[in-house]
Design an enzyme around this catalytic site. Structure first.
Site, short mmCIF file in Angstrom:
data_model
loop_
_atom_site.label_atom_id
_atom_site.label_comp_id
_atom_site.label_asym_id
_atom_site.label_seq_id
_atom_site.Cartn_x
_atom_site.Cartn_y
_atom_site.Cartn_z
N HIS A 81 0.74 -1.14 -0.11
CA HIS A 81 -0.20 0.07 -0.17
C HIS A 81 0.97 1.27 -0.10
CE1 HIS A 81 0.52 1.23 4.57
NE2 HIS A 81 0.57 -0.12 4.58
N ASP A 127 -0.66 4.42 0.89
CA ASP A 127 -1.35 5.42 1.73
C ASP A 127 -0.48 5.23 2.95
OD1 ASP A 127 -2.28 2.91 1.97
OD2 ASP A 127 -3.85 3.87 3.25
N ASP A 138 6.48 2.02 6.27
CA ASP A 138 5.09 1.78 6.26
C ASP A 138 4.42 2.47 5.48
OD1 ASP A 138 2.62 0.43 6.61
OD2 ASP A 138 2.38 1.32 8.70
N GLU A 197 -5.24 1.15 2.87
CA GLU A 197 -4.90 0.04 3.98
C GLU A 197 -5.07 0.54 5.26
OE1 GLU A 197 -2.31 -2.59 6.38
OE2 GLU A 197 -2.11 -0.55 6.11
N GLU A 198 -4.54 1.85 5.47
CA GLU A 198 -4.28 2.49 6.64
C GLU A 198 -5.53 2.66 7.50
OE1 GLU A 198 -2.13 1.89 8.71
OE2 GLU A 198 -0.05 2.52 7.41
N ASP A 205 5.03 -5.48 4.53
CA ASP A 205 4.48 -4.53 5.31
C ASP A 205 4.44 -4.65 6.86
OD1 ASP A 205 2.90 -2.25 5.74
OD2 ASP A 205 0.95 -3.11 5.46
N HIS A 224 3.48 3.94 12.42
CA HIS A 224 2.47 5.02 12.71
C HIS A 224 2.91 5.98 14.02
CE1 HIS A 224 -0.70 1.77 11.65
NE2 HIS A 224 0.09 1.87 10.72
N1 LIG Z 1 1.61 -2.15 8.54
C1 LIG Z 1 0.59 -2.84 8.78
C2 LIG Z 1 -0.43 -1.88 9.48
O1 LIG Z 1 0.09 -0.85 9.99
N2 LIG Z 1 -1.60 -2.15 9.41
C3 LIG Z 1 -2.50 -1.45 10.03
C4 LIG Z 1 -3.93 -2.05 9.45
C5 LIG Z 1 -5.23 -1.36 10.21
C6 LIG Z 1 -5.79 -2.03 11.19
N3 LIG Z 1 -6.81 -1.35 11.71
C7 LIG Z 1 -6.65 -0.28 10.68
N4 LIG Z 1 -5.74 -0.40 9.88
C8 LIG Z 1 -2.61 -1.78 11.62
O2 LIG Z 1 -2.96 -0.70 12.43
O3 LIG Z 1 -2.27 -2.82 12.04
ZN LIG Z 2 1.18 -0.95 6.37
ZN LIG Z 3 0.44 0.85 8.87
#
Ligand SMILES: NCC(=O)N[C@@H](Cc1c[nH]cn1)C(=O)O
Ligand SMILES: [Zn+2]
Ligand SMILES: [Zn+2]
Length: 492
Positions: free
Chosen positions: A108, A110, A141, A175-176, A203, A452
């Site tokens: 991803h 984003d 990420d 994805e986020e 990821d 994050h």
């Molecule tokens: N690197 C993977 C990641 O950060 N995934 C997110 C995906 C997600 C889960 N709920 C909302 N987004 C994560 O927070 O695990």
């Molecule tokens: Zn990710």
């Molecule tokens: Zn992420």
């Protein structure tokens, strides 16, 4: 083309690895350009930037010679009633030789929100290199790893070398925010996956300084709990003391979800957690994990658990509940004396096998309604699930895990640890369930990359060695896949 496994073929791979080293400044510059795009999928105002990022990615795959389909993903209905377009997704393919293995890479482009005011040392959208680390939002990420895959392929093209596998891409821009619409996209494009042999995701990050392969992730059930007392915010001097304040109700609810030892107090929530087997228990012993280093990189002095085993189990195979924030609450600087009229608490539960989202949703809703009932409040309560991403655990005997182990050993000189991850890849299990193909996570990020978080980074070394890892993986996989096909033919 030279048969794989020969000295000449090893020489080809060595040329590729050297090329990657020699062109590393160019690869870093490309990442800087990608990271300058604020493709934050959670901010409706930045949605056009996510779309721009998807188009940049599509162009890059096209210049590789790939066949690229840009799929319209429709509209997102926001909670305030507005509709905004989802960014498109990318389905692409490169090479289509029936004699080769076909790898589908999912990633991803984003990112999570980021602003200097959150405490970043550098501008999150202006990648800055400090002491061998590339800082900025999306570094690890997931823009860095996605570009590393593309660079590994571009290197083959630049050296006019045959890519030893067929490649497919599925790249998304939401994805986020839990990958909404992506499961439907996969279900509607099963033909695209019909000739795929292996699905790979890069990821996540390693657990220590030692490279790792990841075979499991937790799921995530994300809830909004909304309490509304009236139409507008009020003066706390004029109305404080005579009304049922929405914020007080919400804080009481949020305080009754998880206790100070990290135990979730929602009745029944642990009922479906898979029991720990003797065999699994043994796996934790040999995994490299430095508790002190983990504390240092997280900036936290005291964890809830003291041993490596307890910590890994609570990250990988036990659920956790996190309260993320309160929308509508006063959160600025200063001393505004307001009574907020409507507040939305946001929390999520990272679930593990064999928890089921519909059951979790029922348990959470009932528990919050029961807690709220104790308050005898006339306020309006709403509880809703906004993301329902399921956990995933793979079979590590799949051939691609062996290929990845060999590739890690070639590039890093060590055998990788086999790990699970506490975070979530909303599509990991969907890929497996809908396509029945082998899914593997091949991370290149370091344990201290700060996904994050403020000051997210990837080290230059991991980014460049990671690019080499992907190139080596193609070569290792093609050798093993060929052996497998030969063995099958011999049997018939
Ligand atoms: N690197 C993977 C990641 O950060 N995934 C997110 C995906 C997600 C889960 N709920 C909302 N987004 C994560 O927070 O695990
Ligand atoms: Zn990710
Ligand atoms: Zn992420």
């Amino acid at each position: 083309m030279l048969p794989f496994g020969t000295d000449a073929n090893e020489k080809h791979l060595d040329d590729i690895l050297s090329y990657i080293d020699e062109h590393q400044d160019e690869f870093v510059q490309n990442l800087k350009e990608w990271m300058a795009v604020p493709s934050d999928s959670s901010d409706p105002e930045l949605r056009s930037e996510v779309t721009r990022m998807m188009n940049i990615t599509a162009e890059r795959i096209k210049t590789l010679g790939g066949n690229v389909e840009i799929v319209d993903m429709g509209f997102e209905k926001l909670y305030d009633g507005r509709s905004i377009p989802f960014p498109p997704a990318i389905l692409a393919e490169l090479e289509k030789d029936p004699a080769k293995a076909t790898v589908c890479f999912y990633g991803h482009v984003d990112v999570q929100p980021a602003s200097k005011e959150d405490g970043w040392k550098t501008d999150p959208y202006n990648m800055t290199e400090i002491n061998g680390n590339l800082y900025g939002r999306g570094a690890t990420d997931n823009k860095g790893p996605v570009l590393a895959w593309i660079h590994a392929l571009e290197t083959h093209k630049s050296l006019k070398q045959d890519i030893p596998v067929n490649l497919k891409f599925i790249i998304e821009g939401v994805e986020e925010i839990g990958s909404p619409g992506l499961a439907d996209l996969i279900a509607g494009h099963l033909q695209f996956f019909s000739d795929v042999d292996y699905i790979v995701i890069s990821d996540n990050v390693w657990l220590s300084k030692k490279p790792a392969l990841t075979y499991g992730t937790r799921g995530n059930a994300y809830f909004f709990v909304e309490v509304e007392s009236g139409q507008k915010d009020l003066h706390s001097g004029t109305f404080g003391g005579i009304i049922h304040e929405a914020m007080r109700d919400l804080v009481y609810i949020l305080a009754n979800l998880v206790d100070s030892s990290g135990h979730i107090v929602i009745p029944g929530i642990y009922d479906d957690v898979a029991p720990l087997t003797e065999e699994e228990n043994k796996l934790y012993e040999n995994i490299e994990f430095d508790l002190e280093e983990h504390k240092n990189s997280s900036g936290v002095d005291t964890f809830l658990y003291k041993t490596k085993e307890e910590i890994l189990q609570h990250l990988w195979r036990q659920p956790s509940l996190t309260i993320h924030g309160i929308e509508g609450a006063f959160s600025g600087t200063g001393t505004k004396t307001v009574i907020p009229s409507k507040v939305i608490g946001k929390f999520s539960i990272r679930q593990v096998p064999n928890m089921r989202i519909p059951e979790v949703e029922k348990q959470v809703t009932k528990h919050i309604e029961d807690v709220f009932a104790r308050l005898h409040s006339p306020n309006k309560l709403k509880v809703y699930l906004t993301i329902g991403a399921v956990p995933w655990v793979a079979n590590i005997d799949d051939l691609q895990y062996k290929a990845a182990k060999n590739a890690v050993t070639k590039v890093f000189g060590v055998i990788p640890d086999m790990i699970r991850d506490g975070s979530t890849i909303p599509l990991a299990k969907t890929f497996h369930d809908l396509t029945q193909k082998s899914v593997m996570m091949l991370p290149i990020g370091g344990a201290d990359d700060g996904e994050h978080s403020q000051n997210e980074k990837i080290s230059r070394s991991n980014y460049i060695q990671g690019t080499k890892l992907f190139a080596s993986y193609f070569h290792e996989l093609s050798k093993l896949h060929k052996d497998l096909i030969d063995a099958k033919q011999l049997k018939n």
